[in-house]
Design a protein around this motif. Structure first.
Motif, PDB file in Angstrom:
ATOM      1  N   PRO A   1       0.835  -1.198   0.000  1.00  0.00           N
ATOM      2  CA  PRO A   1       0.000   0.000   0.000  1.00  0.00           C
ATOM      3  C   PRO A   1       0.877   1.258   0.000  1.00  0.00           C
ATOM      4  O   PRO A   1       2.033   1.208   0.417  1.00  0.00           O
ATOM      5  N   PRO A   2       0.354   2.385  -0.466  1.00  0.00           N
ATOM      6  CA  PRO A   2       1.141   3.611  -0.445  1.00  0.00           C
ATOM      7  C   PRO A   2       1.493   4.004   0.988  1.00  0.00           C
ATOM      8  O   PRO A   2       0.713   3.780   1.905  1.00  0.00           O
ATOM      9  N   VAL A   3       2.663   4.590   1.155  1.00  0.00           N
ATOM     10  CA  VAL A   3       3.111   4.952   2.495  1.00  0.00           C
ATOM     11  C   VAL A   3       2.790   6.406   2.820  1.00  0.00           C
ATOM     12  O   VAL A   3       3.251   6.934   3.817  1.00  0.00           O
ATOM     13  N   HIS A   4       2.010   7.052   1.969  1.00  0.00           N
ATOM     14  CA  HIS A   4       1.671   8.450   2.154  1.00  0.00           C
ATOM     15  C   HIS A   4       0.256   8.695   1.645  1.00  0.00           C
ATOM     16  O   HIS A   4      -0.304   7.884   0.912  1.00  0.00           O
ATOM     17  N   ASP A   5      -0.316   9.804   2.016  1.00  0.00           N
ATOM     18  CA  ASP A   5      -1.641  10.169   1.531  1.00  0.00           C
ATOM     19  C   ASP A   5      -1.522  10.893   0.196  1.00  0.00           C
ATOM     20  O   ASP A   5      -0.572  11.633  -0.036  1.00  0.00           O
ATOM     21  N   ASP A   6      -2.488  10.680  -0.693  1.00  0.00           N
ATOM     22  CA  ASP A   6      -2.518  11.379  -1.980  1.00  0.00           C
ATOM     23  C   ASP A   6      -3.219  12.714  -1.760  1.00  0.00           C
ATOM     24  O   ASP A   6      -4.436  12.835  -1.903  1.00  0.00           O
ATOM     25  N   LEU A   7      -2.445  13.725  -1.371  1.00  0.00           N
ATOM     26  CA  LEU A   7      -3.030  15.009  -0.988  1.00  0.00           C
ATOM     27  C   LEU A   7      -3.597  15.795  -2.162  1.00  0.00           C
ATOM     28  O   LEU A   7      -4.481  16.622  -1.980  1.00  0.00           O
TER      29      LEU A   7
END
Length: 75
Positions: A33-39
């Motif tokens: 999973p991505p390790v950051h938010d898609d801001l």
């Protein structure tokens, strides 16, 4: 000649191969999973300067050790 012997000779001379083995991923072949938010919610447009910035960091091996390259762009 053994592969290790060839590697020793080449690394001593400073020679490096362009072809490398494909790395295997840990558990299965799917990325995690991505390790950051898609801001920005994949919307790469901005109403003006200094509103939205994109960044990426990459790690490369160099003669002195690891080299970290960070690219930052004003959308």
């Amino acid at each position: 000649m053994a592969e290790r012997t060839a590697w020793k000779i080449c690394s001593g001379m400073g020679w490096w191969s362009v072809v490398s083995r494909k790395r295997r991923r840990g558990k299965g072949s799917r990325p995690g999973p991505p390790v950051h938010d898609d801001l920005v919610k994949r919307d790469f447009t901005a109403g003006g300067p200094n509103r939205s910035w994109l960044a990426d960091i990459t790690e490369h091996r160099a003669g002195e050790g690891k080299l970290h390259l960070c690219a930052i762009k004003d959308v």
